[in-house]
Design an enzyme around this catalytic site. Structure first.
Site, PDB file in Angstrom:
ATOM      1  CG  LEU A 134      -1.946  -1.099   1.357  1.00 33.51           C
ATOM      2  CD1 LEU A 134      -2.667  -1.013   2.704  1.00 33.51           C
ATOM      3  CD2 LEU A 134      -2.947  -1.036   0.217  1.00 33.51           C
ATOM      4  CG  ASP A 135      -0.322   4.867  -1.950  1.00 36.11           C
ATOM      5  OD1 ASP A 135      -0.614   5.537  -0.954  1.00 36.11           O
ATOM      6  OD2 ASP A 135      -1.126   4.632  -2.886  1.00 36.11           O
ATOM      7  CG  LEU A 136       4.174   7.446   2.977  1.00 38.17           C
ATOM      8  CD1 LEU A 136       4.965   6.347   3.679  1.00 38.17           C
ATOM      9  CD2 LEU A 136       5.086   8.619   2.641  1.00 38.17           C
ATOM     10  CB  THR A 138      -3.085   3.539   0.460  1.00 38.20           C
ATOM     11  OG1 THR A 138      -3.175   4.314  -0.735  1.00 38.20           O
ATOM     12  CG2 THR A 138      -4.246   2.565   0.496  1.00 38.20           C
TER      13      THR A 138
END
Length: 270
Positions: A134-136, A138
């Protein structure tokens, strides 16, 4: 009177060739643990119930049906199924659910010393792999495990394991947004189609939508919605296959239950 010559004997007529029986494979390990005890510890039922399952031919070990109660196995290397469903019997395998908060890096180590997943679960003897990044910005569900086969299947799109996201966007949402996303949207790295789409909530200037897909490309949900004119304000992954984030608070973690592990193995085809 001429002697009659008897006809030559005919070879017996053969029916269709029968498949050769597969020689039985001995799955018994003299140094192992009794199968019914392993099953009971894995949550299949009481010791007595597990004995009845074995006697009824419902249990296989490494693909071989086992009906003898005296069979011992090695839980760390042998695979057991009950009624076709695999049971996790190796106590050294770890399955952890994490609710990743915004600002945490989806790695087990970060060279820039930012908060990462290892900080969420603390020191562990086993080397854990994260299932899906998951990106930073999210939030939400990430699984950590040392089960390499499961990790591969959950992440590879060919196995079709679905992930569910809740995204906050600026409303109102146009009526054909779901239709467009299901039909497929052309992104810079190729077309992507969602498995399902649903409008969960809508207020003036705000909408909450649910997006389900089995793609695992980088920022795919954000890019899909932005391509349709809806930049994401907040994104949370709430489900992966049968595993639901539920009321687990951000920054917290817990081990999966026996039942959740069996469901996860089943959806991954293990």
């Amino acid at each position: 009177m001429t002697d009659r010559i008897a006809p030559a004997p005919q070879p017996p007529r053969r029916g269709p060739a029968q498949p050769k029986a597969r020689p039985g494979v001995d799955v018994h390990d003299p140094e192992g643990v009794r199968l019914q005890k392993v099953l009971a510890q894995a949550g299949a039922g009481s010791r007595r119930a597990c004995e009845e399952m074995i006697a009824a031919g419902r249990v296989t070990v490494d693909g071989e049906v086992v009906t003898e109660l005296g069979v011992r196995i090695d839980p760390t290397r042998q695979v057991v199924h009950v009624d076709g469903m695999r049971f996790s019997i190796d106590d050294e395998l770890v399955y952890i659910m994490v609710n990743k908060p915004k600002g945490v890096v989806s790695t087990m180590y970060d060279e820039q010393d930012r908060l990462n997943l290892a900080d969420m679960v603390g020191p562990r003897e086993q080397r854990l792999f994260h299932v899906g990044r998951l990106d930073l910005d999210t939030e939400g569900l990430i699984l950590l495990t040392n089960d390499g086969a499961l990790t591969h299947r959950l992440q590879h799109p060919s196995f079709g394991v679905k992930k569910t996201y809740l995204a906050e966007v600026r409303g109102p949402v146009k009526r054909d947004l779901g239709k467009n996303l299901r039909a497929g949207v052309e992104l810079e790295d190729g077309p992507v189609a969602v498995d399902s789409f649903k409008l969960v909530d809508s207020k003036p200037g705000y909408a909450l939508v649910e997006v389900v897909l089995h793609e695992g490309r980088k920022h795919v949900v954000r890019r899909l919605l932005e391509a349709e004119g809806y930049p994401v304000l907040k994104l949370v992954r709430v489900q992966m296959g049968p595993i639901v984030l539920g009321d687990l608070k951000p920054g917290k973690n817990r081990r999966l239950t026996r039942g959740e592990i069996q469901q996860l193995l089943a959806v991954a085809g293990l």
